[in-house]
Design a protein around this motif. Structure first.
Motif, PDB file in Angstrom:
ATOM      1  N   ILE A 217       0.853  -1.185   0.000  1.00 50.23           N
ATOM      2  CA  ILE A 217       0.000   0.000   0.000  1.00 50.23           C
ATOM      3  C   ILE A 217       0.889   1.236   0.000  1.00 50.23           C
ATOM      4  CG2 ILE A 217      -1.917  -1.140   1.167  1.00 50.23           C
ATOM      5  CD1 ILE A 217      -0.948   0.064   3.795  1.00 50.23           C
ATOM      6  N   MET A 218       0.310   2.367  -0.378  1.00 51.53           N
ATOM      7  CA  MET A 218       1.046   3.630  -0.339  1.00 51.53           C
ATOM      8  C   MET A 218       0.470   4.467   0.790  1.00 51.53           C
ATOM      9  SD  MET A 218       2.074   5.956  -3.593  1.00 51.53           S
ATOM     10  CE  MET A 218       3.526   6.997  -3.514  1.00 51.53           C
ATOM     11  N   VAL A 219       1.280   4.715   1.788  1.00 49.70           N
ATOM     12  CA  VAL A 219       0.751   5.346   2.993  1.00 49.70           C
ATOM     13  C   VAL A 219       1.900   6.021   3.742  1.00 49.70           C
ATOM     14  CG1 VAL A 219       1.083   3.268   4.412  1.00 49.70           C
ATOM     15  CG2 VAL A 219      -0.730   4.885   5.014  1.00 49.70           C
ATOM     16  N   ASP A 220       1.579   6.985   4.587  1.00 50.97           N
ATOM     17  CA  ASP A 220       2.613   7.653   5.378  1.00 50.97           C
ATOM     18  C   ASP A 220       2.755   6.994   6.750  1.00 50.97           C
ATOM     19  OD1 ASP A 220       1.002   9.353   7.530  1.00 50.97           O
ATOM     20  OD2 ASP A 220      -0.067   9.490   5.637  1.00 50.97           O
ATOM     21  N   ALA A 366       4.594   0.318   7.778  1.00 56.15           N
ATOM     22  CA  ALA A 366       4.159  -0.937   8.410  1.00 56.15           C
ATOM     23  C   ALA A 366       4.807  -1.091   9.782  1.00 56.15           C
ATOM     24  CB  ALA A 366       4.508  -2.126   7.521  1.00 56.15           C
ATOM     25  N   GLU A 367       6.080  -0.722   9.881  1.00 58.86           N
ATOM     26  CA  GLU A 367       6.741  -0.813  11.196  1.00 58.86           C
ATOM     27  C   GLU A 367       6.281   0.286  12.133  1.00 58.86           C
ATOM     28  OE1 GLU A 367      10.974  -1.235  11.482  1.00 58.86           O
ATOM     29  OE2 GLU A 367      10.859  -3.373  11.005  1.00 58.86           O
ATOM     30  N   SER A 401       4.520   0.399   1.214  1.00 55.14           N
ATOM     31  CA  SER A 401       4.661  -0.294   2.495  1.00 55.14           C
ATOM     32  C   SER A 401       3.945  -1.622   2.457  1.00 55.14           C
ATOM     33  CB  SER A 401       4.061   0.575   3.619  1.00 55.14           C
ATOM     34  OG  SER A 401       3.959  -0.144   4.827  1.00 55.14           O
ATOM     35  N   ALA A 402       4.468  -2.574   3.214  1.00 50.49           N
ATOM     36  CA  ALA A 402       3.717  -3.806   3.445  1.00 50.49           C
ATOM     37  C   ALA A 402       2.404  -3.449   4.139  1.00 50.49           C
ATOM     38  CB  ALA A 402       4.544  -4.752   4.325  1.00 50.49           C
TER      39      ALA A 402
END
Length: 617
Positions: A217-220, A366-367, A401-402
């Motif tokens: 996914i594309m995310v902050d 993800a982390e 991101s995962a």
């Protein structure tokens, strides 16, 4: 116009180039630029986006840099740019200079470029964007906003982006606001048609559909942190807004509105309190933690400074609390909208006296999610503050991101909390007794038992039964026990991630946090130069035994980080009792993300200086 005099020194590049958008802050360009980056991702091509914005709310130059690379090299590339969309008169000269020779400058040709600004080694793609908006749209606000959409449409033709993907994105973005879909698609078409009719499309820089995204996914990162806090069980937030951490709490609040409403009563199962300053914010969070709630605050460097005294209280009184620190360039207010990893030492030893704090270093959104959820378990288990060390680049920019994964069967680890039954079966209770020898004591929540389990919480010294004491022996015993607890913490935090290459590799690279974005490309560059390296990513502090072992196994260790003073190197040397001369620093502190090119150049330079007579192939 395509400059026929430009020497064609740029061969065709497919899925490997950078597009930079130069806009004016506050003109609504962020949504359009983000749509461009997401269109690339939806074509299955790895992409990253960096928003370089000023601290002024409106009016100053802002840049949005998109790197497209199908080899997954998605850290900031640096250097000159293949395509710049120059929409800001203030930065126009700078933007022209930033184009690589043979590259392209897309600009609003409603006004002519002064001849003395023209370079003869780049191509100019003039589109009368302002004139088009003036003609096609009546609403002044739309005239401004659709300038951004028109250039995205033009880029679709120039770079061979699938137009259907953009139309789908518009539909997704304005779902529920259907009236906005048609004019946005029309603006895209205006740009697409103009570019198709006036330029040879596509350019020699272009994209081709791939299938390289998988389930990412594309995310902050701040979204990950906010949602991680929800899944980690946080119910109380005390906060004071500060860039770049504000969106952590905003995301937490938005997810709580969806996930933390009691379905039977409609009441909120959470509390978010905006305090008058950072001191009050963390004080509220600590108070909630003392009462048994999972609580946190989010801040940045200046907030850490203000929260330091309370962090010391929570450390010494042994109260769980989570602090999410989105680091930025300091000191003082520094460059509040630029990224750095410059709070490492400030957070590791925050507060006065002999204080040490547990730190977690996420590398991806993800982390950020995983570490935020984990931090509440660690904080309860260890009864101490846990600080998540994100930064502006990771927190505010979109990254591939995962997906965020959560096991619904997972139970929260509240640590050593005595129930009423356990207190009934306990002959005597002492809040700070080290019963198990791990430095972690048993605690009770207020009101658990009518006459057992009570204790005083104080920042001053006490004996193991929480009774006030200024006896040296009591103080020393307490500090020694806190030392044992910190050693226990080293066994509970995530282990460092080690990636070994060839056997007998003599060079090791140590890095952490968002620096990870540049490491894969760094390893690739060094490998091409005949320099094999092993990698170790630090995920938390205190350090596990594997970290010292990795250092001892290599003749040359480079510690790569984004601050001036090599703070992680100092922490490693101090905490592991390692000669600092064994650790060579590679640092970046210009407020922009470190690049693989800088890292590899610095490493090669050091190696060549050490072995002057040996050629590095």
């Amino acid at each position: 116009m395509i400059n026929e005099n430009v020497e064609d020194n740029t061969s065709t590049k497919i899925n490997d180039f950078v597009v930079k958008f130069a806009n004016t802050n506050g003109t609504g360009s962020a949504s359009a630029n983000n749509m461009f980056a997401k269109a690339i991702m939806r074509m299955g091509i790895p992409v990253s986006a960096k928003n370089i914005f000023p601290s002024n709310i409106q009016g100053a130059p802002t840049w949005y840099e998109v790197r497209i690379n199908e080899n997954e090299f998605l850290g900031r590339r640096g250097g000159k740019t293949e395509i710049i969309v120059a929409m800001n008169a203030q930065s126009f000269i700078e933007d022209i200079e930033d184009v690589v020779s043979g590259g392209y400058l897309l600009f609003d040709s409603s006004k002519q470029i002064p001849a003395d600004l023209l370079r003869d080694d780049i191509n100019y793609l003039g589109i009368p964007i302002s004139s088009m908006c003036l003609k096609e749209f009546q609403n002044p606000r739309q005239r401004q906003l659709f300038k951004n959409v028109i250039y995205v449409g033009a880029l679709a033709a120039l770079l061979d982006i699938e137009f259907g993907v953009l139309k789908t994105l518009v539909g997704d973005q304005f779902k529920g606001k259907e009236k906005l879909i048609t004019p946005n698609v029309y603006a895209l078409e205006l740009g697409f048609q103009y570019a198709s009719n006036h330029f040879s499309c596509p350019l020699n820089f272009k994209v081709q559909r791939r299938d390289l995204i998988g389930n990412r996914i594309m995310v902050d990162g701040n979204t990950g942190s906010g949602l991680g806090a929800v899944y980690g069980g946080a119910t109380v937030v005390g906060w004071y807004p500060i860039t770049p951490s504000t969106s952590v709490v905003e995301k937490f609040a938005s997810y709580c509105q969806r996930l933390r409403i009691d379905p039977a009563t409609g009441k909120k199962n959470f509390a978010i309190v905006q305090a008058e300053d950072e001191l009050a914010a963390i004080g509220m969070a600590i108070g909630a933690g003392w009462n048994g709630a999972r609580s946190f605050t989010a801040t940045s460097g200046p907030g850490i400074s203000l929260m330091a005294e309370f962090l010391g209280l929570a450390y010494f009184a042994e109260i769980p609390v989570v602090l999410i620190n989105i680091q930025r360039a300091g000191p003082s207010t520094g460059m509040p909208t630029r990224t750095q990893q410059s709070d490492v030492l400030a957070c590791a030893y925050a507060s006065h006296g002999d204080t040490k704090h547990v730190l977690l270093f996420p590398e991806s959104p993800a982390e950020c999610f995983e570490h935020s959820a984990l931090a509440f378990d660690l904080s309860d288990r260890l009864q101490t503050p846990v600080i998540i060390m994100s930064d502006l680049d990771l927190g505010m920019n979109d990254h591939l991101s995962a997906p965020f994964i959560w096991n619904d069967k997972q139970k929260y680890d509240l640590g050593k909390v005595l129930s009423i039954r356990e207190l009934d079966n306990t002959e005597s209770f002492g809040r700070y007794r080290d019963v198990d020898g791990d430095g972690i004591c048993y605690r009770t929540f207020a009101g658990t038992h009518p006459n057992k389990g009570a204790f005083f919480t104080r920042g001053t010294s006490r004996n193991e039964d929480a009774i006030y004491s200024e006896k040296s022996a009591d103080y020393v015993d307490n500090m020694r026990r806190l030392e044992r607890k910190f050693a226990t913490a080293a066994t509970l935090i995530p282990k460092a991630e080690i990636s070994s290459g060839l056997q007998n590799t003599q060079i090791g690279l140590i890095y952490y946090g968002s620096t990870a974005q540049a490491i894969g490309e760094t390893k690739h560059i060094l490998h091409k130069q005949g320099i094999p390296v092993d990698l170790m990513r630090i995920k938390g502090f205190p350090f596990g035994s594997e970290i010292k072992k990795f250092i001892e196994q290599h003749e040359q260790i480079f510690v790569i980080e984004q601050n001036r003073d090599a703070q992680m190197r100092t922490l490693l040397s101090t905490e592991l009792n390692i000669d600092p001369n064994c650790l060579t620093s590679v640092v970046c502190f210009d407020g922009l993300s470190i690049t693989a090119k800088q890292i590899s150049n610095d490493i090669i330079q050091v190696i060549e200086q050490q072995i002057p007579n040996q050629e590095v192939v």
